[in-house]
Write an enzyme that holds these catalytic residues in place. Structure first.
Site, PDB file in Angstrom:
ATOM      1  N   ARG A   1      48.834  45.519  34.969  1.00  0.00           N
ATOM      2  CA  ARG A   1      49.960  46.285  34.410  1.00  0.00           C
ATOM      3  C   ARG A   1      51.265  45.846  35.072  1.00  0.00           C
ATOM      4  NH1 ARG A   1      49.023  52.512  35.284  1.00  0.00           N
ATOM      5  NH2 ARG A   1      47.501  52.285  33.618  1.00  0.00           N
TER       6      ARG A   1
ATOM      7  N   ARG B   1      55.220  55.060  40.245  1.00  0.00           N
ATOM      8  CA  ARG B   1      54.828  54.112  39.192  1.00  0.00           C
ATOM      9  C   ARG B   1      56.054  53.598  38.434  1.00  0.00           C
ATOM     10  NH1 ARG B   1      49.478  54.824  37.630  1.00  0.00           N
ATOM     11  NH2 ARG B   1      48.244  55.539  39.385  1.00  0.00           N
TER      12      ARG B   1
ATOM     13  N   LYS C   1      49.164  59.535  42.465  1.00  0.00           N
ATOM     14  CA  LYS C   1      50.189  58.835  41.684  1.00  0.00           C
ATOM     15  C   LYS C   1      51.447  59.690  41.523  1.00  0.00           C
ATOM     16  CE  LYS C   1      47.551  58.366  37.984  1.00  0.00           C
ATOM     17  NZ  LYS C   1      46.983  58.302  36.615  1.00  0.00           N
TER      18      LYS C   1
ATOM     19  N   LYS D   1      55.239  59.901  39.170  1.00  0.00           N
ATOM     20  CA  LYS D   1      55.915  59.317  37.999  1.00  0.00           C
ATOM     21  C   LYS D   1      57.328  59.883  37.816  1.00  0.00           C
ATOM     22  CE  LYS D   1      51.610  58.395  35.686  1.00  0.00           C
ATOM     23  NZ  LYS D   1      50.761  58.625  34.508  1.00  0.00           N
TER      24      LYS D   1
ATOM     25  N   CYS E   1      45.925  56.550  23.497  1.00  0.00           N
ATOM     26  CA  CYS E   1      45.709  55.813  24.745  1.00  0.00           C
ATOM     27  C   CYS E   1      44.720  54.678  24.488  1.00  0.00           C
ATOM     28  CB  CYS E   1      45.167  56.753  25.812  1.00  0.00           C
ATOM     29  SG  CYS E   1      43.473  57.273  25.471  1.00  0.00           S
TER      30      CYS E   1
ATOM     31  N   CYS F   1      38.550  51.419  29.248  1.00  0.00           N
ATOM     32  CA  CYS F   1      38.820  52.506  30.182  1.00  0.00           C
ATOM     33  C   CYS F   1      37.518  53.132  30.676  1.00  0.00           C
ATOM     34  CB  CYS F   1      39.694  53.571  29.541  1.00  0.00           C
ATOM     35  SG  CYS F   1      39.991  54.923  30.683  1.00  0.00           S
TER      36      CYS F   1
ATOM     37  N   CYS G   1      40.213  61.164  26.748  1.00  0.00           N
ATOM     38  CA  CYS G   1      39.718  62.131  27.738  1.00  0.00           C
ATOM     39  C   CYS G   1      40.889  62.998  28.163  1.00  0.00           C
ATOM     40  CB  CYS G   1      39.079  61.398  28.937  1.00  0.00           C
ATOM     41  SG  CYS G   1      40.270  60.839  30.163  1.00  0.00           S
TER      42      CYS G   1
ATOM     43  N   CYS H   1      46.609  60.240  28.821  1.00  0.00           N
ATOM     44  CA  CYS H   1      47.512  59.091  28.938  1.00  0.00           C
ATOM     45  C   CYS H   1      48.437  58.918  27.742  1.00  0.00           C
ATOM     46  CB  CYS H   1      46.703  57.820  29.171  1.00  0.00           C
ATOM     47  SG  CYS H   1      45.737  57.891  30.690  1.00  0.00           S
TER      48      CYS H   1
HETATM   49 FE1  SRM Z   1      46.789  56.854  32.416  1.00  0.00          FE
HETATM   50  C1  SRM Z   1      44.076  56.775  34.415  1.00  0.00           C
HETATM   51  C2  SRM Z   1      45.811  54.043  30.918  1.00  0.00           C
HETATM   52  C3  SRM Z   1      49.836  56.614  31.001  1.00  0.00           C
HETATM   53  C4  SRM Z   1      47.381  60.159  33.147  1.00  0.00           C
HETATM   54  N1  SRM Z   1      45.236  55.590  32.698  1.00  0.00           N
HETATM   55  C5  SRM Z   1      44.242  55.709  33.608  1.00  0.00           C
HETATM   56  C6  SRM Z   1      43.351  54.457  33.630  1.00  0.00           C
HETATM   57  C7  SRM Z   1      43.891  53.534  34.663  1.00  0.00           C
HETATM   58  C8  SRM Z   1      41.835  54.722  33.793  1.00  0.00           C
HETATM   59  C9  SRM Z   1      41.248  54.688  35.174  1.00  0.00           C
HETATM   60  O1  SRM Z   1      41.771  55.366  36.112  1.00  0.00           O
HETATM   61  O2  SRM Z   1      40.216  54.047  35.335  1.00  0.00           O
HETATM   62  C10 SRM Z   1      43.605  53.956  32.193  1.00  0.00           C
HETATM   63  C11 SRM Z   1      43.393  52.462  31.960  1.00  0.00           C
HETATM   64  C12 SRM Z   1      42.922  52.225  30.537  1.00  0.00           C
HETATM   65  C13 SRM Z   1      42.907  50.810  30.135  1.00  0.00           C
HETATM   66  O3  SRM Z   1      41.808  50.289  29.858  1.00  0.00           O
HETATM   67  O4  SRM Z   1      43.959  50.194  30.035  1.00  0.00           O
HETATM   68  C14 SRM Z   1      44.979  54.531  31.919  1.00  0.00           C
HETATM   69  N2  SRM Z   1      47.689  55.504  31.305  1.00  0.00           N
HETATM   70  C15 SRM Z   1      47.089  54.456  30.696  1.00  0.00           C
HETATM   71  C16 SRM Z   1      48.010  53.815  29.675  1.00  0.00           C
HETATM   72  C17 SRM Z   1      47.814  52.309  29.552  1.00  0.00           C
HETATM   73  C18 SRM Z   1      47.795  54.533  28.337  1.00  0.00           C
HETATM   74  C19 SRM Z   1      48.379  53.882  27.114  1.00  0.00           C
HETATM   75  O5  SRM Z   1      47.637  53.870  26.147  1.00  0.00           O
HETATM   76  O6  SRM Z   1      49.528  53.433  27.100  1.00  0.00           O
HETATM   77  C20 SRM Z   1      49.365  54.251  30.244  1.00  0.00           C
HETATM   78  C21 SRM Z   1      49.913  53.300  31.274  1.00  0.00           C
HETATM   79  C22 SRM Z   1      51.219  53.782  31.798  1.00  0.00           C
HETATM   80  C23 SRM Z   1      51.962  52.798  32.647  1.00  0.00           C
HETATM   81  O7  SRM Z   1      52.425  51.792  32.122  1.00  0.00           O
HETATM   82  O8  SRM Z   1      52.139  53.066  33.847  1.00  0.00           O
HETATM   83  C24 SRM Z   1      48.973  55.553  30.915  1.00  0.00           C
HETATM   84  N3  SRM Z   1      48.367  58.120  32.194  1.00  0.00           N
HETATM   85  C25 SRM Z   1      49.490  57.861  31.467  1.00  0.00           C
HETATM   86  C26 SRM Z   1      50.210  59.070  31.231  1.00  0.00           C
HETATM   87  C27 SRM Z   1      51.488  59.209  30.405  1.00  0.00           C
HETATM   88  C28 SRM Z   1      52.741  59.040  31.221  1.00  0.00           C
HETATM   89  O9  SRM Z   1      52.668  58.717  32.422  1.00  0.00           O
HETATM   90  O10 SRM Z   1      53.804  59.273  30.666  1.00  0.00           O
HETATM   91  C29 SRM Z   1      49.498  60.093  31.832  1.00  0.00           C
HETATM   92  C30 SRM Z   1      49.842  61.600  31.784  1.00  0.00           C
HETATM   93  C31 SRM Z   1      50.928  61.974  32.709  1.00  0.00           C
HETATM   94  C32 SRM Z   1      50.379  62.260  34.066  1.00  0.00           C
HETATM   95  O11 SRM Z   1      50.268  61.339  34.858  1.00  0.00           O
HETATM   96  O12 SRM Z   1      50.007  63.419  34.324  1.00  0.00           O
HETATM   97  C33 SRM Z   1      48.337  59.476  32.446  1.00  0.00           C
HETATM   98  N4  SRM Z   1      45.902  58.217  33.655  1.00  0.00           N
HETATM   99  C34 SRM Z   1      46.263  59.530  33.751  1.00  0.00           C
HETATM  100  C35 SRM Z   1      45.317  60.203  34.607  1.00  0.00           C
HETATM  101  C36 SRM Z   1      45.348  61.704  35.003  1.00  0.00           C
HETATM  102  C37 SRM Z   1      46.135  61.923  36.238  1.00  0.00           C
HETATM  103  C38 SRM Z   1      45.999  63.333  36.746  1.00  0.00           C
HETATM  104  O13 SRM Z   1      46.979  63.871  37.248  1.00  0.00           O
HETATM  105  O14 SRM Z   1      44.924  63.897  36.690  1.00  0.00           O
HETATM  106  C39 SRM Z   1      44.352  59.238  34.970  1.00  0.00           C
HETATM  107  C40 SRM Z   1      43.112  59.453  35.848  1.00  0.00           C
HETATM  108  C41 SRM Z   1      43.432  59.499  37.292  1.00  0.00           C
HETATM  109  O15 SRM Z   1      44.547  59.219  37.759  1.00  0.00           O
HETATM  110  O16 SRM Z   1      42.502  59.848  38.030  1.00  0.00           O
HETATM  111  C42 SRM Z   1      44.752  58.003  34.340  1.00  0.00           C
HETATM  112 FE1  SF4 Z   2      41.327  56.410  29.640  1.00  0.00          FE
HETATM  113 FE2  SF4 Z   2      41.423  59.031  29.427  1.00  0.00          FE
HETATM  114 FE3  SF4 Z   2      43.642  57.663  29.948  1.00  0.00          FE
HETATM  115 FE4  SF4 Z   2      42.594  57.520  27.575  1.00  0.00          FE
HETATM  116  S1  SF4 Z   2      43.385  59.379  28.505  1.00  0.00           S
HETATM  117  S2  SF4 Z   2      43.278  55.753  28.801  1.00  0.00           S
HETATM  118  S3  SF4 Z   2      40.446  57.630  27.980  1.00  0.00           S
HETATM  119  S4  SF4 Z   2      41.908  57.816  31.278  1.00  0.00           S
END
Ligand code: SRM
Ligand code: SF4
Length: 565
Positions: free
Chosen positions: A71, A140, A204, A206, A429, A435, A474, A478
């Site tokens: 990323r 991030r 993390k 943001k 997402c 993922c 899930c 995201c």
């Molecule tokens: Fe996310 C984890 C993809 C934005 C909340 N996110 C992941 C992981 C890395 C899975 C993992 O931990 O093994 C995913 C990788 C999937 C893949 O195969 O690419 C993933 N997140 C993404 C992306 C690529 C989604 C997308 O379709 O665009 C976004 C990348 C953002 C970036 O460029 O930095 C992405 N993730 C977000 C957002 C939206 C935002 O930030 O505006 C959220 C919700 C906001 C937040 O953070 O609360 C988000 N991602 C999570 C979480 C839940 C965090 C939590 O507080 O519980 C996880 C899981 C974790 O961190 O344990 C996670």
């Molecule tokens: Fe993976 Fe869940 Fe984030 Fe979708 S919402 S990219 S399934 S961690």
């Protein structure tokens, strides 16, 4: 993984180095050692495996098909044509499935194999783009309003956001040593981390910058949000928001999505000290025992907003003024051409789920390569990735506009002209197959599901309804699904929680309407609601607002009264 072990891994990593170099050199496996799987996140990469192939490989007694997601750190998603062309080359040379624009304005590459990881990192850095701190317990990629209708003030906000992104980078040289062959300083002591300390943040973190009337960054979903206040073309300051986040766990009421609260108003000069104070307060007050409770939103709910404000004021030496009223129209993108104050034209393209890849839906990768090439030759324009996974081709003269318009048509990139509002604003997402946390499909399911909901809208005569629909595989959220007027949150293969009733400005969370339902049940639940909306909506009333007014769902109200535009 238990929290203490992640904390230990960070502490013992010698500035995020760990044993990454020997893990990378190990030819026996496509994976890294366990600790290094944690540490590589801080370098902007995740170890994954192809879940479509898991069972087949297990039966064949092969190790999973390991590969890496990478990323970028691209604050505000701004890329020059040259940078785009280089990233396009990286996708061709090292990755699978093209480029993926994320919900935080980054580019992700999927499917990079371990022995090509270093070459891929080098190629990305050759575009003058790094991946440092794109993942991990650090700040991030900083999200910044991408929509181009505004002015000089937009440039000021972007410059401040980019400076903040730099300011909050870890100091360690590990990234440059491991990926770019920088020589390690004699003695090898890790660089001091005045902001992060040796265990970085508890979780993390943001940051997002919104410029009203657009809330494309979903500023209420950020740990730390800044809403710009403008007087004409002059930036007068920011309303500071803290404690937003989407992530939750099914069946665990102690985890929840939360909208950010207003902390106060600051002048532009106070941005860096206040942001640093929020980050270090979270560093010291955040929960380091239970990772699920470690985000800033839980810290604020535990210590209280007023106590947190006092902490930030003491650390920054800034007395925060009261927050100002905010005015947002929507949290989507504006598609098609708009003209800026300086006469330059900007085109926002719709890219379904951010996937830039050639296919039946258009020659996206080839077409955008041709556009970037044309911009390069003309010496004008740039790309801006949006937080809704779309792309703006920005800053064009009339001649540039004509040439880009022709290319966009030739390569079939003009989906924004054909698609209905529902499809234009939908988010999904990544989810399967990469993922590790996905419980259900999202990106791959989005087009089919949008078609089915659109068919319901057509049937009830509201085919132009602009409903914000979001799918996440899930409850980590995201695609920020808890801010969708309609949202599916994955529970199991083919099954989702149906969430309804967010507003279209990103200022009200939705609520659970049906739990663990399949597509037929989802469509059956939606149809009468769409029929009622068609029959009973008020002029200009949005679907989410209608559902709340008519008592279908009762979400919690947003954090502050907004002054409506
Ligand atoms: Fe996310 C984890 C993809 C934005 C909340 N996110 C992941 C992981 C890395 C899975 C993992 O931990 O093994 C995913 C990788 C999937 C893949 O195969 O690419 C993933 N997140 C993404 C992306 C690529 C989604 C997308 O379709 O665009 C976004 C990348 C953002 C970036 O460029 O930095 C992405 N993730 C977000 C957002 C939206 C935002 O930030 O505006 C959220 C919700 C906001 C937040 O953070 O609360 C988000 N991602 C999570 C979480 C839940 C965090 C939590 O507080 O519980 C996880 C899981 C974790 O961190 O344990 C996670
Ligand atoms: Fe993976 Fe869940 Fe984030 Fe979708 S919402 S990219 S399934 S961690």
């Amino acid at each position: 993984m238990a929290t203490h072990s992640v904390e230990d891994i960070k502490r013992q990593s010698a500035g995020l180095r760990g044993t990454l170099e020997s893990s990378l050199a190990d030819p026996i496996t496509g994976a890294l050692r366990e600790d290094d799987q944690i540490l590589i996140k801080y370098h902007g990469s995740y170890q994954q495996d192809d879940r479509d192939l898991r069972e087949e490989r297990r039966v064949a007694k092969l190790e999973p098909a390991y590969s890496f997601m990478i990323r970028t750190r691209t604050p505000g998603g701004v890329l020059t044509p040259t940078q785009w062309l280089k990233l396009d080359g990286v996708a061709n040379d090292f990755a699978e499935r093209g480029l993926r624009i994320t919900t935080r304005q980054a580019v992700q590459f999927h499917g990079v194999i371990k022995r090509e990881l270093k070459a891929t990192m080098k190629a990305i850095n050759a575009a003058l783009i790094d991946t440092l701190a794109a993942c991990g317990d650090v700040n991030r990629n900083v999200a910044v309003a991408a929509n181009p209708q505004v002015s000089a003030a937009h440039a000021t906000v972007y410059a401040q956001a980019a400076a903040l992104s730099e300011h909050l980078l870890p100091n360690t040289r590990a990234y440059y040593e491991i990926w770019l062959d920088e020589e390690r300083v004699a003695g090898g002591d890790p660089a001091a981390e005045p902001i992060y300390g040796s265990t970085y943040l508890p979780r993390k973190f943001k940051i997002g910058f919104a410029i009203p009337p657009t809330n494309d960054v979903d500023v209420f979903a950020q740990d730390l949000g800044f809403v710009a206040h403008l007087d004409g073309d002059v930036l007068t300051g920011y309303t500071v928001l803290v404690g937003g986040g989407m992530g939750s766990t099914h069946g665990d009421a102690e985890t929840y999505p939360r909208l950010a609260d207003p902390l106060g108003f600051i002048t532009p000069e106070q941005l860096i000290p206040v942001a640093t104070a929020v980050v270090t307060a979270q560093r010291d007050l955040g929960n380091r025992t239970v990772r699920k409770h470690a985000r800033l939103k839980y810290t604020i709910d535990r210590v209280g907003l007023d106590a947190f404000r006092t902490e930030v004021e003491q650390r920054s030496g800034v007395t925060l003024a009261p927050p100002k009223p905010l005015s947002f129209e929507h949290n989507g993108d504006r598609f098609g051409w708009v003209e800026g104050e300086d006469g330059r034209a900007h085109l926002t393209l719709r890219i379904t789920a951010g996937r830039v890849q050639d296919g039946d839906a258009g020659l996206w990768q080839t077409g955008l390569r041709a556009v970037a090439q044309a911009l390069l030759e003309a010496g004008e324009g740039e790309f801006r990735l949006t937080p809704n996974q779309n792309l703006v081709i920005a800053g064009l003269s009339p001649a540039g506009r004509a040439s880009v318009d022709a290319l966009v048509t030739t390569y079939g990139l003009d989906q924004f002209r054909r698609a209905k509002p529902l499809a234009l604003n939908a988010l999904a997402c990544v989810a399967l197959p990469t993922c590790a946390l996905a419980m259900a499909e999202a990106e791959r399911y989005l087009p089919a599901f949008v078609d089915r909901v659109q068919a319901l809208l057509d049937r009830h005569g509201v085919n132009e309804a602009d409903i914000h629909l979001r799918i996440s595989g899930c409850p980590n959220g995201c695609s920020r699904p808890f801010l969708g007027e309609i949202a599916l949150v994955g529970k199991a293969p083919g099954r989702y929680n149906l969430m309804l009733g967010a507003d279209h400005r990103g200022a009200r969370l939705n609520a659970l309407y049906r739990e663990n339902v399949d597509e037929a049940q989802i469509l059956a639940a939606l149809e009468p609601l769409i029929a009622a909306y068609a029959a009973d909506r008020r002029a200009d009333e949005r679907f989410g607002d209608f559902l709340v007014r008519s008592g279908v769902v009762a979400p919690k109200p947003g954090p502050i009264p907004l002054v409506l535009a």
